[in-house]
Write an enzyme that holds these catalytic residues in place. Structure first.
Site, PDB file in Angstrom:
ATOM      1  N   GLY A 118       0.841  -1.207   0.000  1.00  0.00           N
ATOM      2  CA  GLY A 118       0.000   0.000   0.000  1.00  0.00           C
ATOM      3  C   GLY A 118       0.864   1.240   0.000  1.00  0.00           C
ATOM      4  CG  ASN A 119      -0.114   4.638  -1.520  1.00  0.00           C
ATOM      5  OD1 ASN A 119      -0.847   5.443  -0.968  1.00  0.00           O
ATOM      6  ND2 ASN A 119      -0.448   4.005  -2.647  1.00  0.00           N
ATOM      7  CG  HIS A 120       2.898   6.542   4.005  1.00  0.00           C
ATOM      8  ND1 HIS A 120       2.618   5.813   5.131  1.00  0.00           N
ATOM      9  CD2 HIS A 120       4.203   6.320   3.716  1.00  0.00           C
ATOM     10  CE1 HIS A 120       3.706   5.188   5.528  1.00  0.00           C
ATOM     11  NE2 HIS A 120       4.685   5.467   4.678  1.00  0.00           N
TER      12      HIS A 120
END
Ligand code: C5P
Length: 401
Positions: A211-213
């Site tokens: 995923g990512n932030h």
């Protein structure tokens, strides 16, 4: 339809936001409108007649009588105008307007006016929230005037809340929309806006993902702003803690890029404006393990395959949609953003650079530059809510062209 050749009467009342009127006058003059400024007597405590008359290229009036026994005719001023804008409109001026307390040139002119009236209130948050202000704003709306609501943010008092005068650009846009036969306040009425937001999660096994932030804040702010402007909003969000209780926003939660793609194309045909603010994972694991992967070896290799580029696909299938993309870059920012504009067949792209402090993923603020095929505009660091206002103002300005 532009404001060129239109006669704009700007009535300024005595609040600190009066300084913003310089920018508003400049916007109108730049676009070829004729501007006449009048002000309440107290306004001179905040801005000078000289600065306003230099920008508007006309004398500024605050009294019924001039120096040499001349009369500043409120009736002539009122009948001259194609539109009247009261900005900033203080609680006092608003109350006088709605109750016919005709004790200065601004109110007398307002009461003589037959043209549409725009009101941009500005005051401290408790004054704005006071029942009398609320009632007066409702009354003004009942009189058929257009209210350009105050925005939220830091106020001159140091307090934070709703009460700041709308940005000059928002006031300008409302008037421009009016002349373009678009509802100035519900400027996206009848339009369907599709927004992608948040990250995507690409499963590795039943408990892990790539995923990512991305927080999804920018997309949710855009959705709320589009809804305020009367649009029907379809918000397709990856996993995010953001919520909305806005009834005009149809929220669809998805997890992966593929799910996001499928959801987008359930609606795409009936979308007028598509805004891709999601941080879609570029790659996903080729195989998703059925069971939790055990830690056995020192190294673990996960084979990744490219995800569909949702926005690029939207660009390829574009028929009538106005498409907006985002670019988050760390190097060759402008070049890369413009490259994406072309490659993905977009109408505009919003660039945020990770080099700018306060911009990007997890922050509540953002600093953007907007590019179209022919133009560029740079904005200051602002809250994401305000950035959403800038983005949609820009979209609207492009739609009017
Ligand atoms: O190519 P890049 O990922 O930098 O492009 C960013 C823009 O493309 C954003 O608007 C993002 O929402 C969109 N995008 C997408 N699907 C992808 C990758 C990016 O819609 N797989």
């Amino acid at each position: 339809m532009s404001v060129s050749g239109k006669k704009i009467l700007i009535a300024v009342s005595g609040g600190i936001a009066a300084y913003k009127i310089h920018f508003l006058i400049r916007d109108f003059v730049k676009k070829g409108a004729e501007v006449q400024v009048i002000m309440t007597p107290d306004t001179e405590q905040f801005v000078t007649k000289l600065s306003l008359s230099t920008l508007s290229k006309k004398p500024v009036y605050s009294e019924f009588y001039g120096d040499n026994g001349t009369w500043n005719s409120h009736v002539e001023l009122a009948l001259w105008a194609d539109v009247m804008i009261v900005a900033p409109c203080t609680a006092n001026t608003l109350a006088k307007m709605t109750h016919g307390m005709c004790d200065n040139l601004v109110i007398a002119t307002y009461m003589s006016a037959k043209c549409p009236v725009f009101i941009a209130p500005a005051m401290d948050l408790d004054m704005y929230a006071h029942p009398s202000t609320k009632q007066n704003l409702e009354m003004a709306e009942d009189y058929g005037h257009f209210i350009i609501p105050a925005e939220s943010g830091e106020l001159a008092s140091g307090l934070i809340g709703q009460g700041r005068m709308a940005e000059p650009e928002t006031v300008f846009r409302a008037v421009e929309n009016f002349f373009g036969n678009i509802n100035p306040v519900k400027s996206l009425e009848g339009k369907t806006v599709l927004i992608t937001a948040g990250p995507t999660y690409e499963a590795i096994d039943p408990v892990r993902f790539i995923g990512n932030h991305s927080s999804g804040k920018m997309g949710f702010s855009l959705a709320e702003e589009a809804s305020k402007r009367g649009a029907k909003v379809i918000l397709i969000s990856g996993p995010s803690t953001q919520t909305t209780d806005d009834k005009n926003i149809e929220l669809h939660k998805v997890i992966s890029a593929k799910e996001m793609l499928n959801k987008v194309f359930e609606f795409y045909d009936r979308v007028d404006i598509g805004i891709a603010s999601a941080a879609v994972a570029d790659y996903a694991p080729k195989e998703v393990a059925r069971e939790k992967i055990k830690k056995n070896d020192d190294n673990l290799t996960i084979e990744l395959v490219k995800n569909p580029d949702i926005l690029k696909t939207m660009g390829e299938k574009k028929t009538h949609q106005f498409l907006v993309g985002f670019a988050l870059e760390t190097q060759n920012e402008e070049e890369n953003a413009k490259g994406k504009l072309e490659k993905k067949n977009l109408d505009m792209i919003v660039l945020n650079s990770l080099r700018d402090e306060g911009a990007g993923f997890k922050n509540d603020t953002n600093k953007i530059k907007i590019f179209t095929k022919t133009g560029k505009k740079e904005f200051d660091l602002k809250s994401k809510d305000k950035v959403a206002v800038d983005i949609l103002n820009f979209v609207e300005s492009q739609l009017l062209k």
